[in-house]
Design an enzyme around this catalytic site. Structure first.
Site, mmCIF file in Angstrom:
data_model
loop_
_atom_site.group_PDB
_atom_site.id
_atom_site.type_symbol
_atom_site.label_atom_id
_atom_site.label_comp_id
_atom_site.label_asym_id
_atom_site.label_seq_id
_atom_site.Cartn_x
_atom_site.Cartn_y
_atom_site.Cartn_z
ATOM 1 N N LEU A 107 0.806 -1.232 0.000
ATOM 2 C CA LEU A 107 0.000 0.000 0.000
ATOM 3 C C LEU A 107 0.841 1.285 0.000
ATOM 4 O O LEU A 107 1.621 1.537 0.904
ATOM 5 C CB LEU A 107 -0.921 0.006 1.234
ATOM 6 C CG LEU A 107 -1.917 1.171 1.277
ATOM 7 C CD1 LEU A 107 -2.867 1.125 0.106
ATOM 8 C CD2 LEU A 107 -2.670 1.166 2.586
ATOM 9 N N ASP A 108 0.627 2.106 -1.004
ATOM 10 C CA ASP A 108 1.306 3.402 -1.117
ATOM 11 C C ASP A 108 2.820 3.264 -1.146
ATOM 12 O O ASP A 108 3.540 4.221 -0.827
ATOM 13 C CB ASP A 108 0.883 4.344 0.029
ATOM 14 C CG ASP A 108 -0.537 4.842 -0.153
ATOM 15 O OD1 ASP A 108 -1.051 4.766 -1.281
ATOM 16 O OD2 ASP A 108 -1.137 5.308 0.825
#
Lengths: 290, 290, 290, 290
Positions: free
Chosen positions: A233-234
Site C-alpha cells: 500500500l502506497d
C-alpha cells in the site's frame, strides 16, 4: 494549445540485463528499417551485472501500416537479449479511466489539461463509488459509472469495474483520490498501469489525520507523491513528487488546500509522462526519460 | 565523501547534423572495440534537417593505454558524419582556473566542494585583479596570482593570464564574480571553456543597482544564471539557473545576500556538469545530459 | 472544501509615515471597542523617516451592524497619523470581474478555484474582446460580455466596460491573459485593483516571441509575475512570482505550456491574497502579510 | 558583506494565552519608554482560548544602558498577562557552540557564513567526539574540544561538555551532524536552544540506510529538516525544511551528496532565524516571523 502529433512516430521501450551489443543491435535494426531516430535515452544501473533501460523515439515511413511487421521482426532481437519491451505508436492515443470518490481536485485538473490539449489522452470513462461527481464528469461528455463498494460487495464491484474497463478498451487507470484499496488480483491485472496520488510529508506522519499532525509540528513543506500501485500500500514505484511551502499561519484547513494543490501538480506530471511512454519500471523504482 | 572513479571509463561527446545511421555506427564501433556502454544520451532537435547530440559513457579495458588508438580510429567515423566531437577519459581530472575580484562567496563554494570531493577537479591556479583573497586561496595550497587590470594594461594583463593558464595546463576557467570584461580574443581562445555567474531577476532590471531596483519593485524571487562566456556580454549559452524566494522584509542588503547564495548554488552545479562532460553547446544553447 | 468564514471578523489596513504611538493608538482603540485581535502584522521600512504598514484582523461583536460606527470613529485616529487606510469585513465577499481574450488557462484556473471554494470571491462578470470563451464562462452561470476593441473603438469599449463594472458592483479586475492595453484613465479609476499576469524569464527576453528566444538560449527556468497594473506597462507592483524548471528537451511549444502552468499558479495566489486583503501597496512595491 | 547592526535595537518576544489588551499594553509601554517600533509581528492561533505570539523589534535611545530597567519594568506587564517572554539586545551577539562528529559539510557551511558576516554570531567553541575536524576548526581560530563518547562515559562526557558550554558562555548549540543522542537531562538544560539537522524523505524511509531505500524506490526529492531537539528523537519543533530534486541517474552516493547540500541550506537558515530571535516555540511547533 495542442502539441502537434507527428505521423509515423514510434516509441520503443526496452529493459534487460546489461550486456554488450544491445544498442548496436537496436540501432542497426532501426537503421535497416529506414527509421530516423528523434530522441534516444539509455540508462544502465551498473556496468557489471546491472540492468539496461532504453527509450527510442523514431520516425518510420508508413509506420502505422508497418507496426506489426516492425514488432514481429524486432521480437527476434528482443529474444536474443531477453528483453522486456514494447513498441508504441504516438498516433495511437492511450485510453485512460479515472477512479474517483468525492474529492474533485485531481479529477478536474486532469479534465482541464485533457480538454486544453495538454494531456494527449482519451478519457472515455470515470468510475466512482459515489454519485457526487456525476454531473461535472458528464458535462465533459464522459461516461460516469457509479459502482458502490462495501466490504461485502467489493469483489463484485471490482468485477463490474473490470468489465467496464475492458468494454471501454482502457489502457491505464488513474486513482484521482479514490478512497478504496484495490484487491491484489485487480492490481495484478493492471500492473504498472494504475497511477495513484497521495499526500506526503517530511517527515512522514503515520496514521490518521496527517494534516492535523503536520499542523501540530509546524511543517514548512507539504508534498505529494504520484506512484504506480502495487500491493504494498502506497509503496509502489514513485513517478513524481512535488512540495509547496507553507508556514505557521496555515491552519489544518489551509494545509489541506495546499495538499490538494500539490497533488494536482504531481499527478498531472506523472500522467503526462505515462501517456508519452517516458516511464520505465524496474523492481520498485522508475526510470523517467523526460 | 568522494565519488568513486572508475578505471577505464570514457566519455564520447558528439554533435552533428542529424542523419540516419549515426547511432548504429557509433554503437557498432564501441561494440567492436569491446566497450561496455554505461550511460548513453541522445537528443536531436528536429527530424528534418536538425542537429544530433550524443553523450556516451562507456568502460573499455585498458582505455588509458588505448586512448589514442580509440581516438584515431573513431575519427574516421566522425569524418563520415562531419561530427564535432571529443573523447574524454574520466581518469584525467580537468584543471580549472578561477578568476576572482574581491567577492569570495563563489570562490569559497567551489573550494569547499573541491576539498570535500564533490567537485572532481584540480584547481592549481587562482587569478585576481585584487590582492584581497590571496590568504584564503593560499591556505588551500593553491597558487594565487595577482594581475591588476586597468584600461591601459588590459591587453598585457590578459597576455600574462594566458601565459599562466598555459603554464598550468588549464582546461577551463570559472569567473567567480570576476568584475572584468574579457577581450574577444581571449574569449575566442577559450570558447565554451569559460563559465560565468551573474544575478538574474524576473523580470530583468536593466542598468546599475539591480538589487536596489528589485527592492523598489518588491520582487519575490532572486535568481542567478551560470553560462558560458561569449562576446555578447552575459548572453552566452545558459548552463544552469536557480531562484530563491524573498519577501518585502528583505532590504537591499538582504537581497544581495540572497543573490550570493543563489549564485553559489547555480555556479557549483554548472561547474559540476562541465567537469563531468555533461554539457554540449550548439549555437547559443546548451544540451545537458544530467 | 470551503474555508469557514467567521462572523464579525474585520480587517484593518493602514499605511502612513512611521511615527511613535501608531500601534498603541490602534491597539487602544480596538481594545476599547471590545475587539479581539486575531492576527496582526506590521512592517516599517526604516526607523528614520520611513513608512509604516499594518494589517490587523480582529473579531468584534456585532461588527456587521457596527461597521460604519467603527469606521467613523477610527477616522479620527487615522487623521491624527495621516493614514491611508481601509476597513474591510470578511463577511462582505469581494466581487471580481475577469477580462480575457482567447486563452483560457488563467480563466479556468480561477473558475475552478472559485467553484471549489478555494477562492472566497464572487465572479458575476467576464468581459472579453472575443467570443471564444463565452460557452465555458456561461456554463459556470457567469455573465459573459463581448466587447470588441479596435484602435478606433477603444475609448468606447472601455466606457462600455466601465458601465458593466459599475452595474455589477465590481471591486477588482483580473486580466487573465487579456491582450489589450488599458488606457491611463481606466487604470486610474481602478488603481491597485487590476491584477495582471505575464510570463517572466531570467534574464528577460525583450521584444516579440520571448519563448522562441528563451528556447534559442536554452533557459532552464520559466517564470511568471502577477502584478498590479499601472500605466508603466508590465512594471507595476509585483504581487507574486513563480518559476518552473525546464530543459533542452522542451521545444517552443513545450515552453509555452510550462509558461501557462506557471502563470496559473502565480495568478491564483495573487488573487487569493488580494481577496483576503493581505496586500498593501506603497509606491511601486507590495507588502504582503501572508 | 556584513549586515549593519543598529545601535540600541531591541527585540521583545512574547507568548501567552490570547486575551484582550495585550497589544495595547505592550504598545503603550513601548511608546511611553520612547521606543520606535521597527517591525512587529503577531500571531494568534484561535480567537477563543488560543495562544498569542508577538515579536517586536524597536529602537530605544540608550537601550544598552537601560536594558535592565526596561526588562524590570516590563515584567509587571508580563505578569499581568502571564507571559512567557524575553527581551534581547541586537548588540549582544549570541554565542553558538557547534557539536560535530566526522562529517564536515554542515560545520563548514556555518563557518563560512559566519566568516562572511552572513551569520551574526560568535562561535567560540566546537565540541566533537572525534579528532577528525580539529585542524579545519582551529584554522578558523575557534577552540576545538575532543570529548569521546562511549556508552560507559556518556554521562561524564556530557558533564564535560556542559562545563565547557558554561565556561564559554554559550547561548545555544547546533548539532551539525553530531551522531550522538543527548540525554534527557542535557536536552532539558538547553530547551529550545539545541538545533539539529537531519535528512528527510517523502515519504519517510524508516530504519537504517534511508538513502539506499530512497534509491531503491526511486525518490524524486531529497529533503532535510532543521528542528529543535526534544527528548522525542528527531520529533522536535520544525524550524525549516528544504528539498532538492534528484532523478534515477543518482546512485546512493549521489543521493547522499544531494542530502548534504540540502542539509546545509536548511540548517543555515534555521540558525540565522534563531540568531535573530525570529523563532518562537509553542508546544511542538514553531512560529517564525521572517
Amino acid at each position: 494549445m495542442k502539441r502537434t502529433k507527428t505521423l509515423n512516430r514510434a516509441r520503443l521501450l526496452i529493459s534487460c540485463s546489461d550486456q554488450p551489443g544491445i544498442v548496436a543491435s537496436v540501432s542497426a535494426f532501426l537503421h535497416e528499417k529506414g527509421a530516423n531516430i528523434v530522441q534516444s535515452d539509455q540508462y544502465s544501473t551498473d556496468p557489471e551485472g546491472g540492468m539496461f533501460f532504453m527509450r527510442v523515439e523514431f520516425d518510420l515511413p508508413a509506420f502505422t501500416e508497418r507496426f506489426h511487421e516492425v514488432e514481429e521482426e524486432f521480437s527476434a532481437i528482443a529474444a536474443q537479449f531477453a528483453m522486456t519491451w514494447r513498441l508504441e505508436s504516438e498516433r495511437k492515443t492511450k485510453r485512460m479511466a479515472i477512479f474517483v470518490s468525492k474529492e474533485d481536485h485531481c479529477l478536474l485538473e486532469l479534465l482541464w489539461r485533457w480538454r486544453s490539449g495538454e494531456l494527449d489522452v482519451d478519457i472515455p470513462l470515470v468510475i466512482s463509488n459515489h454519485e457526487d461527481l456525476r454531473d461535472i464528469v458528464e458535462s465533459y461528455g464522459i461516461s460516469f459509472h457509479y459502482i458502490p463498494v462495501t466490504k461485502e460487495t467489493k469483489q463484485e464491484a471490482e468485477s463490474d469495474a473490470k468489465t467496464l474497463l475492458y468494454d471501454y478498451h482502457i489502457d491505464f487507470i488513474v486513482l484521482a483520490r479514490y478512497m478504496q484499496i484495490l484487491s491484489p488480483a485487480f492490481v495484478q491485472d493492471f500492473e504498472h498501469r494504475i497511477i495513484n496520488i497521495h499526500h506526503s510529508f517530511l517527515p512522514a506522519f503515520i496514521g490518521a489525520n496527517p494534516y492535523k499532525k503536520a499542523f501540530e509540528r509546524g511543517v514548512k513543506l507539504i508534498g505529494a507523491t504520484a506512484h504506480y500501485v502495487t500491493n504494498d500500500l502506497d509503496e509502489g514505484p514513485i513517478i513524481e513528487q512535488e512540495v509547496l511551502r507553507v508556514n505557521h499561519r496555515y491552519d489544518t484547513a489551509d494545509l489541506k488546500i495546499a495538499g490538494r494543490n500539490v497533488e494536482k501538480i504531481a499527478l498531472a506530471r506523472a500522467v503526462d509522462w505515462h501517456i508519452n511512454d517516458k516511464v520505465l519500471v524496474h523492481e520498485n523504482k522508475t526510470i523517467i526519460f523526460n
